[in-house]
Scaffold this active site. Structure first.
Site, short mmCIF file in Angstrom:
data_model
loop_
_atom_site.label_atom_id
_atom_site.label_comp_id
_atom_site.label_asym_id
_atom_site.label_seq_id
_atom_site.Cartn_x
_atom_site.Cartn_y
_atom_site.Cartn_z
N LEU A 24 0.83 -1.21 0.00
CA LEU A 24 0.00 0.00 0.00
C LEU A 24 0.86 1.25 0.00
O LEU A 24 0.43 2.31 -0.45
CB LEU A 24 -0.91 0.03 1.23
CG LEU A 24 -2.03 -1.00 1.30
CD1 LEU A 24 -2.69 -0.96 2.66
CD2 LEU A 24 -3.05 -0.75 0.21
N VAL A 32 4.04 -0.90 4.11
CA VAL A 32 2.71 -1.28 4.55
C VAL A 32 2.06 -2.14 3.47
O VAL A 32 2.11 -1.81 2.28
CB VAL A 32 1.83 -0.04 4.80
CG1 VAL A 32 0.48 -0.45 5.36
CG2 VAL A 32 2.52 0.91 5.76
N ASP A 67 5.97 13.29 13.68
CA ASP A 67 6.02 13.20 12.22
C ASP A 67 4.63 13.42 11.63
O ASP A 67 4.18 12.66 10.78
CB ASP A 67 6.60 11.84 11.82
CG ASP A 67 7.20 11.87 10.41
OD1 ASP A 67 7.36 12.97 9.85
OD2 ASP A 67 7.48 10.79 9.86
#
Ligand SMILES: *[C@@H]1O[C@H](CO)[C@@H](O)[C@H](O)[C@H]1NC(C)=O
Ligand SMILES: *[C@@H]1O[C@H](CO)[C@@H](O)[C@H](O)[C@H]1NC(C)=O
Ligand SMILES: *[C@@H]1O[C@H](CO)[C@@H](O)[C@H](O)[C@H]1NC(C)=O
Ligand SMILES: *[C@@H]1O[C@H](CO)[C@@H](O)[C@H](O)[C@H]1NC(C)=O
Length: 668
Positions: free
Chosen positions: A356, A364, A474
């Site tokens: 992904l 991921v 982040d």
């Protein structure tokens, strides 16, 4: 290693600063509206049954630090709630005392069919029982007729938590199969209708066999401080938990934000029933199995899938889990463990087709579990032995973060060659695609504002309302995922702590995203939760402008988004910043200016001049921008870390130091 008792110590010294997000004016209005509805139905004779059949009880494993302070707060909040119930006739009440070292937040709710006298009696019984938790800083009691819960932090928007459970009776109803299907239909209707009803309560009865010799009675209820979708999420899980009960004559499902019960015996009077027909938009539920099949088949409802996962999880754990162990934010649960083999096959051996994306902490993959559930599996690119050692405790912490604007961690796997994390899969992907990627221009202003607001609430939760302060470090659009209804879910929080120390700041990893990184952190490694406030401000500017913070505008002068925003603001030309793909009929100039000014406040230096995220939440819902203090210009920093503008500001007055750069989970 993370030590939770240490976290507790630091947490307990916390003083909640500023107003909290749950004092949201909209909720207050909703609560008032519901109170009016309730008062209208208060005056009726008491049935003299406080319904104190105990369903669930739990005490936090942590104690308050200053016992006298704690009891003062607890007594004051209990007295406040009792008066709301007994004198004002409310069936739902919250109260809090958050000013001292041991804050107390309390929520109590009676089923709406209870008379004021019964409700008060039920509450009094719950108080007597909950006081047996002694000095525990969190506890709950759930009876058939009411529930009471207190915590040391705000929890009013919690919907479903680990510990949610179905409780079946051992008695089988007569006409078992007819009863079974009547219960299924009725409970499915309640699940669909209740979130749409003001006050989130419904009581219904339905004849199982004609003539009324067998009737099923059922109620559903949500806490009034959750949203409609939160109520729906919670009841979906509760519904899953009830599935195994029929044809047992009685079933109940308890969770943090809702309650569901059915019985073959009347437990409310006939005149207390709700006409739910107007709230059953769409198809009839007599055929709810077909509806579920359709929804899952269409990939439509992650919530349902989540419910099924929880149900699956609970049913696998069998009855070993101690009832009454959780349901409170003050108690940490271990994460669900997945087997490496299962995740490997779910992701097609981590194939490229299943990939992904690539996050800061690893790749991921989309995975399809054996039971058909779709999940996102993150393969952590952190191999150090220290990271492995810390993994378990960090993941325990992360898996206890429950907020509707934070991506839910479903479980993990640490037994294989890699460390894997399993999350809900968000089909809409991340925000960056919507701002300047393939789906640019899709989001209207309301959706963008909801994303801004939700992200602020999620961060406020991580910083101020969870046990320990979690600094994300982040925040950027690719870490903000959007669910089916385009609500934001913050991803990748808490993982920074697993990075080796030398990567925690000032590393090449940050070069690309320096535009989101607060100058005092990028340059000096000074870490505080205001680092996230800064990144949030930059993200808001991106959401408004549809521009990447790192893209330069060459005409008329070279400048990055943040500089441009400040210049426009200083010349009172804010509106030139707004994305041209936005329909100008969807927002007012005043509202847009306000949001831009809030974003600029978030990017100020020193860090101490930035608002906390809970302050941002309040500012966002405040009507006028005139109250906003005029923001002061920040330090500007280029990608090559050349500092321009007000360099003195970068020293900051933040309390953190470079040596604190590895302590994202700091005491407050
Ligand atoms: C508890 O707090 C009160 C006031 O907030 C203070 O006077 C008292 O000394 C504290 N007790 C302890 C044991 O810290
Ligand atoms: C709180 O209430 C309990 C029970 O009524 C009482 O025993 C206790 O002394 C009270 N504590 C304080 C600090 O008011
Ligand atoms: C509280 O605990 C004490 C001692 O364990 C017990 O005697 C008492 O009945 C309990 N109170 C309630 C309300 O359950
Ligand atoms: C509702 O029914 C109860 C008994 O079933 C009765 O005592 C009560 O008066 C009724 N209330 C109203 C408002 O009709």
């Amino acid at each position: 290693m993370t030590n939770f008792s240490t976290h507790k110590e630091t947490k307990m010294r916390t003083i909640i600063r500023g107003p909290s997000w749950w004092r949201h004016p909209r909720w207050t209005a909703a609560a008032v509206a519901t109170a009016v509805v309730i008062i209208a139905s208060v005056f009726e004779p008491a049935a003299a049954d406080p319904q104190t059949n105990l369903l669930n009880k739990g005490c936090s494993q942590y104690n308050a630090t200053n016992v006298s302070d704690f009891y003062m707060n607890l007594n004051a909040t209990f007295a406040d709630i009792r008066s709301q119930i007994a004198s004002e006739g409310k069936r739902f009440a919250t109260a809090q005392q958050a000013r001292t070292s041991d804050p107390v937040y309390v929520m109590a709710q009676c089923r709406n069919y209870m008379s004021t006298a019964d409700c008060t009696a039920c509450f009094d019984a719950a108080v007597a029982l909950i006081r047996n938790c002694s000095g525990a800083n969190g506890a709950r009691v759930i009876y058939d007729g009411c529930f009471l819960r207190y915590e040391s932090n705000g929890f009013y928007d919690q919907t479903t938590l680990p510990g949610n459970v179905g409780i079946c009776s051992n008695r089988t109803a007569s006409s078992a199969s007819a009863f079974d299907s009547a219960v299924q239909g009725l409970v499915a209707d309640l699940k669909a209708a209740t979130p749409r009803i003001t006050g989130f309560f419904a009581a219904v009865k339905r004849e199982v066999v004609a003539g009324g010799s067998i009737t099923v009675y059922a109620v559903a209820q949500c806490a009034e401080t959750v949203s409609e979708s939160g109520c729906r999420d919670c009841l979906t899980v509760a519904y899953g938990n009830l599935q195994s009960c029929p044809p047992d004559a009685e079933g109940r499902a308890v969770d943090a934000g809702c309650f569901l019960r059915y019985s073959d015996t009347a437990f409310f009077s006939n005149n207390q029933t709700t006409n739910i027909a107007p709230f059953l938009g769409g198809g009839s539920s007599n055929n709810n199995k077909a509806i579920i099949g359709g929804v899952v088949g269409g990939g439509g409802s992650l919530l349902l899938i989540l419910g099924l996962i929880l149900w699956y999880k609970l049913s696998r754990k069998a009855k070993k889990a101690l009832r009454g162990n959780i349901l409170g934010a003050t108690e940490l649960q271990g994460p669900v463990t997945f087997s490496y083999k299962d995740l490997k096959s779910a992701t097609n051996d981590f194939s490229e087709e299943n990939k992904l994306g690539e996050g800061g902490f690893g790749d991921v993959y989309k995975g399809t579990l054996k039971n058909g559930n779709i999940v996102a599996v993150k393969k952590l690119a952190i191999g150090s032995s220290r990271a492995k050692a810390d993994f378990a405790s960090e993941v325990t912490l992360i898996s206890n973060v429950h907020h509707r604007n934070i991506l839910r961690l479903l479980g993990c796997c640490s037994k294989g060659p890699e460390l894997l994390l399993v999350y809900d899969c968000m089909t809409n992907g991340s925000l960056d695609k919507f701002l300047y990627g393939e789906r640019r221009g899709v989001l209207n202003w309301k959706q963008r504002f909801d994303i801004i607001f939700g992200t602020a609430k999620g961060l406020a939760y991580l910083h101020e309302q969870f046990h320990v302060c979690i600094i994300h470090r982040d925040i950027k659009p690719s870490n903000i995922l959007l669910d089916d209804s385009l609500q934001p879910k913050i991803a990748d929080f808490g993982l920074a702590r697993l990075l080796p120390q030398d990567q925690s700041h000032l590393s090449t990893r940050f070069a690309g995203t320096l535009g989101y990184t607060a100058p005092e952190y990028a340059i000096h490694g000074q870490l505080s939760e205001k680092v996230d406030t800064y990144s949030f401000g930059v993200v808001v500017l991106e959401i408004i402008s549809g521009r990447r913070c790192n893209d330069m505008i060459v005409e008329p002068v070279t400048e990055y988004l943040l500089e441009q925003a400040w210049k426009l603001y200083e010349n009172d030309m804010h509106m030139n910043l707004v994305d041209e793909t936005l329909d100008s009929n969807e927002y007012t100039e005043e509202e847009m200016k306000k949001v831009i000014e809030i974003a600029l406040m978030c990017t100020q230096s020193p860090a101490s001049s930035r608002p906390t995220m809970s302050e941002v939440v309040v500012l966002l819902v405040t009507k006028h921008s005139t109250d906003l203090a005029r923001p002061t210009r920040p330090t500007f920093i280029d990608n090559d870390k050349r500092v321009r503008g007000d360099t003195s500001a970068s020293a900051g007055s933040s309390t953190s130091h470079a040596t604190a750069s590895f302590t994202e989970f700091t005491g407050r």
